[in-house]
Each structure stands twice: as C-alpha cells, then as structure tokens.
Write an enzyme that holds these catalytic residues in place. Sequence first.
Site, short mmCIF file in Angstrom:
data_model
loop_
_atom_site.label_atom_id
_atom_site.label_comp_id
_atom_site.label_asym_id
_atom_site.label_seq_id
_atom_site.Cartn_x
_atom_site.Cartn_y
_atom_site.Cartn_z
N ASN A 1 0.83 -1.21 0.00
CA ASN A 1 0.00 0.00 0.00
C ASN A 1 0.87 1.27 0.00
O ASN A 1 1.53 1.57 1.00
CB ASN A 1 -0.90 -0.04 1.24
CG ASN A 1 -1.84 1.13 1.34
OD1 ASN A 1 -1.58 2.20 0.77
ND2 ASN A 1 -2.93 0.96 2.06
N ASP B 1 -0.79 -4.57 11.36
CA ASP B 1 -2.18 -4.90 11.07
C ASP B 1 -3.04 -3.97 11.93
O ASP B 1 -2.75 -3.76 13.11
CB ASP B 1 -2.48 -6.36 11.37
CG ASP B 1 -3.68 -6.84 10.57
OD1 ASP B 1 -3.75 -6.55 9.36
OD2 ASP B 1 -4.57 -7.48 11.15
N ARG C 1 -1.27 4.06 14.04
CA ARG C 1 -0.08 3.59 13.32
C ARG C 1 1.12 4.45 13.71
O ARG C 1 2.20 3.93 13.94
CB ARG C 1 -0.30 3.62 11.82
CG ARG C 1 0.85 3.02 11.03
CD ARG C 1 0.56 2.87 9.55
NE ARG C 1 -0.64 2.12 9.30
CZ ARG C 1 -1.82 2.66 9.02
NH1 ARG C 1 -1.95 3.97 8.90
NH2 ARG C 1 -2.88 1.91 8.84
#
Length: 193
Positions: free
Chosen positions: A9, A68, A177
């Site tokens: 990504n 994740d 994140r």
Amino acid sequence: MKLVFATHNPNKLKEVQQLFPEEIELLSLDDIGCFDEIPETGETLEENAKIKADYVTQMYGLNCFSDDTGLLIDALDGAPGVFSARYAGEQKNASDNMAKVLTELQNKTLRDAHFKTVIHLNLERHDYVFEGIVEGVITQKQHGSRGFGYDPIFRPKGYDGTFGELPPETKNAISHRGRAIQKLVSFLKNSTL
Ligand code: IMP
C-alpha cells in the site's frame, strides 16, 4: 540498515517513511520483488501481523516488520476489528465500508471507537511486538477527503476534525499507526543504530 515493511500500500509506505530516521532504509514488498498477496488468515490483529512478517523473513531471509490495523467500535462489540478492510465485502471498498458502519450506527448515541495497530518485527532471529491506539468517535456522516479507509468518519478525541480533515502531520503524530511506529523507531534507535 535496510528493513522491509511488509506492505503493497503506497499510502501506508508514505506515511510510515516520514516517521523513520534516514539511517533506516525502508523497502516495500514490491521493492524486494514480492508481489504475493500474503493471506491474512489470523483471527486477531496480532496473528495477522505475525503471519505477514514471518512470510517475508522465511521466504526472503530479511529483517521485516508488518502492521495490522483494525477499527474497533464499542456499540458494535469491537466490529469491524480484524475485518476492517473487507467489512462490506471482498471488494475492500472504503466507501462501502464507511456506509455500512454509518448504517449500523444509525440512531446510536454511543459512537465511541478506537483504531488499534499491532506491529510485528522480525530482527536478527528475534521478534518484537508494538501497539498503538487512538481513541475517538464515529461521526454522523463523512467529513474531509484526506487519508484513506475510515478516515472521513473518525474524529480523534480532543480534535474538531476527522482524520479526513486533519493535516497528515497531525494524523501521523497521534494516530494508532503513528504511535506504534514511534515505539518501533525508538526501539530500533536504541538497539541497532
Ligand atoms: P491494514 O491492516 O493497515 O491494512 O488496515 C486494515 C483496514 O483498516 C484498512 O483497509 C482500512 O479500512 C482500515 N484502516 C487502517 N488504517 C487506517 C487509517 O489510518 N485510517 C482509516 N482506516 C484505516
């Protein structure tokens, strides 16, 4: 040092690269010639993060970390959680996923939610786990078009705008994140540089 970030990504790679010191050269899966879609068959974020990092380390013999992430909504008993990417179906479409969440929360006043990121690092035959969380609420409709995924419907606590409206620097500094990566970066600085 070189370190693989197990992602295809480009949005994620861009966000994460900004948080790393220059001494660490990040490589994406595509950079190492891995074009496989690594199956995320785990039942938890922790399991999926480990599966992805182990895949790269076992197949390519490289130091690697993977992340994740899930959006966990209190009123939906933690859904979509590990199914966040494909909540509205295997097409993994962000608009469909947001629409499904907004429909399920219709008329609900309790709209508390959090994003959680788990990072699994394989480094020189040892493995380490880092976690980052950001608390917030699900808005009544979409606001802003920055970011990706559920960003336009997630407003972090203490802020007036959603992640879809806030500048990327702000999101990076406080996001799930961002926080998990900050822990990873300080660990790497203390241990290897
Ligand atoms: P992944 O584990 O980072 O691929 O995240 C799984 C899914 O969670 C993504 O497909 C998005 O739907 C959602 N997600 C992850 N990170 C974010 C974010 O920073 N903002 C909004 N949605 C996110």
